[in-house]
Design an enzyme around this catalytic site. Structure first.
Site, PDB file in Angstrom:
ATOM      1  N   SER A 169     -19.047  17.335 -21.372  1.00  0.00           N
ATOM      2  CA  SER A 169     -18.028  17.668 -20.780  1.00  0.00           C
ATOM      3  C   SER A 169     -17.710  18.908 -20.913  1.00  0.00           C
ATOM      4  O   SER A 169     -18.404  19.800 -21.878  1.00  0.00           O
ATOM      5  CB  SER A 169     -16.654  16.889 -21.206  1.00  0.00           C
ATOM      6  N   TYR A 182     -11.405  14.547 -28.491  1.00  0.00           N
ATOM      7  CA  TYR A 182     -12.433  14.479 -27.480  1.00  0.00           C
ATOM      8  C   TYR A 182     -13.368  15.341 -27.409  1.00  0.00           C
ATOM      9  O   TYR A 182     -14.666  15.111 -27.127  1.00  0.00           O
ATOM     10  CB  TYR A 182     -11.534  14.089 -26.177  1.00  0.00           C
TER      11      TYR A 182
END
Length: 277
Positions: A169, A182
């Site tokens: 990401s 995350y």
């Protein structure tokens, strides 16, 4: 403070504003004869990748956690492209499930060539003190352990020319205030890509990653409150969130022979945001 975890990774069937997953171009057989396993393949980026891979000639195995309606819709889309597909339900954070799933894929199709380690979850928290131990463990189990387990299970079946592609990401590169745990998992995945690429290079197995920016998937309304969903992606240079079918071609490129001289690399479909490696 303990905060209940959201229903993750979200259901595309319940979304009013549906993500765009339809491939934009005719196929050219770049994955003909190949078998691809896609974790988190039921919706969002996973669905778009499954449909694109099918259009390019691959047979598809879709791993999903709970979203049966989404998974069946993806299976039908794959079959409409003329490919075969199977759906396998379970938690990638469970090593036994990953081993069993890979065995079923090989039993059904006789081989495995491409592994897309894509399943993930995220839970927004305003303060790091609000990230409970349960959330921290669960996020790492899905996002990091899940990638480890599915790759470990697949490796005995992969031969020279196979490809492993991990979803990381943009948050691994620039962080995200509401998604600290995350972001940490996605940073771990970047390191996994680099280490595993070096390890598997002598076997002719390439390992790469894709680091999406703000992409409109079920994970977004399942994570953020309505006001943040409304403004999602507008901060990018392109001024909007991306669609899953704008990300799927990155996976196709890394899965096929077009990227035969690339390993240990990460592609960045993120709306134009500069990132450093």
């Amino acid at each position: 403070m303990t905060t209940a975890l959201q229903d993750q990774p979200g259901h595309e069937a319940r979304m009013k504003d549906k993500p765009e997953h339809e491939p934009r171009y005719p196929g050219s057989g770049r994955l003909a004869g190949r078998v691809a396993l896609i974790s988190g393949g039921d919706s969002g980026i996973g669905r778009a990748t499954a449909q694109l891979f099918a259009r390019e000639g691959a047979q598809i195995a879709i791993l999903y956690k709970e979203e049966q309606e989404d998974a069946e819709n993806t299976r039908r889309l794959v079959e409409q492209e003329g490919a075969q597909a199977i759906t396998l339900q379970g938690d990638v954070g469970d090593c036994a499930f990953c081993v069993n799933a890979v065995d079923k894929v090989v039993e059904r199709f006789g081989r495995l060539d491409v592994v897309i380690a894509n399943a993930a979850e995220q839970h927004a928290r305003e303060d790091i003190a609000d990230i409970a131990e349960q959330q921290l463990r669960q996020t790492f189990e899905t996002n990091v352990f899940g990638q480890f387990f599915i790759i470990q299970a697949a490796l005995p079946h992969l031969a020279a020319g196979s490809a492993i592609i991990c979803t990381t990401s943009v948050t691994a590169y620039r962080g995200q205030d509401l998604l600290i745990d995350y972001s940490a998992t996605k940073g771990a995945i970047v390191a996994l890509v680099r280490a595993l690429a070096h390890k598997l290079a002598p076997q002719g197995i390439r390992v790469n990653g894709v680091a999406p920016g703000p992409i409109w998937t079920p994970l977004i309304p399942a994570t953020f409150p309505p006001d943040k969903v409304e403004s999602f992606g507008r901060h990018t240079p392109l001024g909007r969130p991306g669609q899953p079918n704008e990300v799927a071609p990155c996976y196709l490129f890394l899965a096929c022979e077009d990227s035969s001289y690339m390993s240990g690399q990460v592609l960045h479909p993120n709306g134009g945001e500069p990132v450093s490696s």
